[in-house]
Design a protein around this motif. Sequence first.
Motif, PDB file in Angstrom:
ATOM      1  N   LYS A 127       0.825  -1.209   0.000  1.00  0.00           N
ATOM      2  CA  LYS A 127       0.000   0.000   0.000  1.00  0.00           C
ATOM      3  C   LYS A 127       0.862   1.262   0.000  1.00  0.00           C
ATOM      4  CE  LYS A 127      -3.583   2.287   2.764  1.00  0.00           C
ATOM      5  NZ  LYS A 127      -4.406   2.181   4.009  1.00  0.00           N
ATOM      6  N   TRP A 128       1.936   1.246   0.784  1.00  0.00           N
ATOM      7  CA  TRP A 128       2.737   2.455   0.962  1.00  0.00           C
ATOM      8  C   TRP A 128       3.707   2.723  -0.185  1.00  0.00           C
ATOM      9  CZ3 TRP A 128       4.394   0.890   6.603  1.00  0.00           C
ATOM     10  CH2 TRP A 128       3.265   0.956   7.443  1.00  0.00           C
ATOM     11  N   ASP A 131       2.999   5.727  -2.570  1.00  0.00           N
ATOM     12  CA  ASP A 131       2.982   7.135  -2.166  1.00  0.00           C
ATOM     13  C   ASP A 131       4.217   7.517  -1.350  1.00  0.00           C
ATOM     14  OD1 ASP A 131       2.539   5.884   0.214  1.00  0.00           O
ATOM     15  OD2 ASP A 131       0.586   6.783   0.613  1.00  0.00           O
ATOM     16  N   SER A 132       5.299   6.765  -1.516  1.00  0.00           N
ATOM     17  CA  SER A 132       6.524   7.048  -0.766  1.00  0.00           C
ATOM     18  C   SER A 132       7.672   7.305  -1.735  1.00  0.00           C
ATOM     19  CB  SER A 132       6.872   5.859   0.141  1.00  0.00           C
ATOM     20  OG  SER A 132       5.812   5.606   1.038  1.00  0.00           O
ATOM     21  N   HIS A 135      12.770   6.113   1.299  1.00  0.00           N
ATOM     22  CA  HIS A 135      12.660   5.219   2.439  1.00  0.00           C
ATOM     23  C   HIS A 135      14.036   5.003   3.050  1.00  0.00           C
ATOM     24  CE1 HIS A 135      13.744   2.325  -0.788  1.00  0.00           C
ATOM     25  NE2 HIS A 135      14.354   1.649   0.193  1.00  0.00           N
ATOM     26  N   HIS A 219       5.353   6.776   6.964  1.00  0.00           N
ATOM     27  CA  HIS A 219       4.957   5.533   7.643  1.00  0.00           C
ATOM     28  C   HIS A 219       6.184   4.895   8.288  1.00  0.00           C
ATOM     29  CE1 HIS A 219       1.217   5.803   5.324  1.00  0.00           C
ATOM     30  NE2 HIS A 219       1.958   5.969   4.244  1.00  0.00           N
ATOM     31  N   THR A 230       9.211   5.426   5.637  1.00  0.00           N
ATOM     32  CA  THR A 230       9.014   6.031   4.323  1.00  0.00           C
ATOM     33  C   THR A 230       8.633   7.491   4.492  1.00  0.00           C
ATOM     34  OG1 THR A 230       6.638   5.559   4.191  1.00  0.00           O
ATOM     35  CG2 THR A 230       8.150   3.807   3.496  1.00  0.00           C
TER      36      THR A 230
END
Length: 355
Positions: A127-128, A131-132, A135, A219, A230
Amino acid sequence: MKTYLRGHVITRGDVWEALSAWSSGESGRKNSHRMAEEYGSDGALVDEIYAEVRGRSLMFRPIRRYKRTEPVNGKVRVIGISSIKQQVCDYLVCTLLKPLFDAKIGFYQVACVKGKGQGLCRTALRKWVRDSKYHVKLDIRQCYPSMSHDVVMRMYRRYVGSGDVLYVIESILGTYSRGLEIGSYFSMMTMQLVISFIYHYVEGLHKTRRGRRVRLFGHQIWHMDDALLTGDDKRDLRAVARAVERFTAMLGLSIKPWKVARTSDVEPLDLGGWVVRRDRVTMREGTFLRGTRAFARFGKMPNEGNARRCVSYWGWFVNGDNETALARRGIPRTFARARRLISRHTVGTIGKATP
């Protein structure tokens, strides 16, 4: 600050509950045959633990240790095998302190919590990743052996108000030669509790921008002692990583060298055995090779041991984007054969994930 188990006195019922939890877990299933040999009966062990806690005379057999080489990275770890009595005392402490663990351990500390693990890790990263922009992966250096007993006891004395429970904790720690013991249920949960302080510290990291509090990262997720954070700002992520280094140093721990990377197919998100790119999720190369070898070995020698090893890798294949590899190597058919062989040797079935 809430105090847990204030004035609690350990009862025989608590010990029986711990023994039941141990018996239903992996350690109990592997070592249940030792119970009759060492103690004669469950009741005899419960009475011994209860009497020794009451008399403050709790004693354990020395821990047997052996070296294990990790098949993926070649690391050599010292694994401890404690006595049944000590294993039950591990469960005694952890069962009584479950409300503390539930309150403190963060939602995205995915290891050691039933229903989370590598499955939640994969779901979150998938999911992340979209939109990251950046990291950073942080890894605590030798987390188990580096964990100070003074830090652990200071933490437990702060939150636990039961003299009996603190006595059992001190007795368990007294059997460890250095830090925490790899292979111990108590050590695993204690490590997660210590890391929860880092987790919540990171949650509070922010900067003030135009009069508003802005979080420094997008996150965070932890798998055992590995963390992945991230975010959209490379400078902010670097500040978070440095802050974590300073905070972990206060706990007597240290972070391995790290770098902030741009999230891409070249440098994907990598945690908990999963490698996550924007268009696919795969297992790490080492895990894939060991899994395919396990299926090939079962094809040549279809015995129960090889079948069980085969089935243990099925989740990795079926939960990743491995359809081509599955079909080309005939893994679904081999898995079905392995499951049928195991079902002939055991009572019941092994789930419903038939290919």
